[in-house]
Design an enzyme around this catalytic site. Sequence first.
Site, mmCIF file in Angstrom:
data_model
loop_
_atom_site.group_PDB
_atom_site.id
_atom_site.type_symbol
_atom_site.label_atom_id
_atom_site.label_comp_id
_atom_site.label_asym_id
_atom_site.label_seq_id
_atom_site.Cartn_x
_atom_site.Cartn_y
_atom_site.Cartn_z
ATOM 1 N N TYR A 32 0.798 -1.238 0.000
ATOM 2 C CA TYR A 32 0.000 0.000 0.000
ATOM 3 C C TYR A 32 0.830 1.288 0.000
ATOM 4 C CZ TYR A 32 -4.382 -2.424 -0.065
ATOM 5 O OH TYR A 32 -5.438 -3.197 -0.474
ATOM 6 N N GLU A 61 -8.733 -6.772 4.397
ATOM 7 C CA GLU A 61 -7.956 -7.875 3.804
ATOM 8 C C GLU A 61 -7.294 -8.738 4.885
ATOM 9 O OE1 GLU A 61 -5.612 -5.746 0.830
ATOM 10 O OE2 GLU A 61 -7.484 -5.193 -0.167
#
Length: 393
Positions: A95, A137
Site C-alpha cells: 500500500y 484484507e
Amino acid sequence: MLSPETRMIIKSTAPVLEDHGVAITTRFYSRMFEEHPELLNIFNHANQAQGRQQTALAKTVYAAAVHIDNLEEIMPAVIQIAHKHVSLGVKPEHYPIVGAHLLIAMKEVLGDAATDEIIQAWSDAYGVIADAFISVEKSMYQTTAKQENGWNYFKDFVVARKVKESDVITSFYLKPADGSNVPTYIPGQYISVRVSIPGEKYTMIRQYSLSQASKPDEFRISVKREADNDPNGIVSIYLHKQVNEGDRLEVSAPAGVFVLDASKTTPVAFISGGVGITPMMSMFETVATSTPERPTVFLHGARNRSQHAFDEDIRSFVNRMENASYSTVYSDEENGFITRAMLEEHVDPAGDAYVCGPVPFMVSMIRELRNIGMDDSRIHYEFFGPAMDLEEL
Ligand code: HEM
C-alpha cells in the site's frame, strides 16, 4: 482521523481528480512499474494495456474521496475489491508503494494546481482509504487461513484431469499437490491461477470461477480459449495448449462476493452468455443437489452449438429437479438472443436472478430484468474484469 480542514480540501478537489483521474493513474502505473517491476508479477498486463485497471483504480479513489466522511457507504465496493486483492496476494506493505506513486503522479499531472496542502490532504486521505482495505484484507486472510484445508497466497495444485467442454472451453480438475483436501466454498466464487509461461519475464495471474459445486478433494475451473491475437489470451492459450494432466499450477484460495444464497427456496434464474456459464454451473449444481424442489430457470446464450458447453450436465441436473427449466439460444442463428419476451416467459420477477457474461450481454440482461419488474436487490451479477466497467448501469 482526518481533520475537518483536510476533509474540506479532499471534497473540494475530488472533482479535479475525477477529471484527471485516468491521466493520473496511467502516469502512476508507468512510474510504479519502473521502480517496482516485481509488481508486474501481480498485475494483469493486458488490463494495463487496455487502460481498464487505470480507470478502476481512479474511480475507486475518487469514490472513496467523495465518501471520505463516511467510508461505510462504499464498504460493499471495498469488500469486493478486497476479495480480488486477497485472491491475488496483495500485502499491507504494497500500500505505501501504491500511495507514494499515486501522489507523485497527482503532482505531475496537476502541476501547480496541486499545492503542498492539497498533496498532504490526499496523502492523509489515501492513508485512511488504504487502512480500510488493509484491515478488511487482514481479516479475510485470517478467515481463509483458519478454514479447514485453507491457506493464504498460492499453493501447488496438480491438474488431475483436463476435459474439453466445447470447441472453446476446457475444464481443468485441480487437486492439491500435497494430497490434502480443499476448503468448502460458496458457489459463484473464483480462484486465482498463477503461471510462469516459458519466455515471459513475469508470472501471470488470472481469476477463474469454480465451475462445479463444492467438492471435498478438488476444484474445477473451465477456461475459454481466447483468440491468439487477444492480449488477454496469453494465459488461457497457455493453459489450453501447454498445460496437461499431471502438470502443476499455483492456486489461491476461493474468494469473491458474487455468490448464491443457497438457503433460499424462492424462484431463481441463472442467465449466462458464453463462458459466463462457469459460475452458473457451480450455483446450478448446488441448487440441484441441495434444494432440488426450488423453482429454477437456466437460460444460456452461446455463439453456436459447437461453442455450447455443459449442455448434457445441465440436462441431467434438470432431470433431477422438480421444477426446473432450461433454454439455450445461439447468436449465430436468427433471433438467437435472450430477449425481454423470453425473460418474461421464464423468469419470476419476485425471485432472484444471477447474470454473468460479456459486458453488452450483462447490460442488456440487467436492463430487461428491470423492465420485467425485477428489483435491483434481486439482480446479482458479475462481469469478468474490472468491475467498474459496468458503471454505465
Ligand atoms: C484490482 C482499487 C491498492 C493490486 C483493483 C480494482 C480496484 C482496485 C477498483 C479492480 C477490482 C475488480 O477487478 O473488480 C484499489 C485501491 C487501492 C488499491 C483503491 C488503494 C487504496 C492495491 C495495491 C495493490 C493492488 C496496494 C498491490 C500492489 C491490484 C491488482 C488488481 C487490483 C493486481 C487486479 C487487476 C489487475 O491485475 O490489473 N484494485 N487497489 N491494489 N488491485 Fe488494487
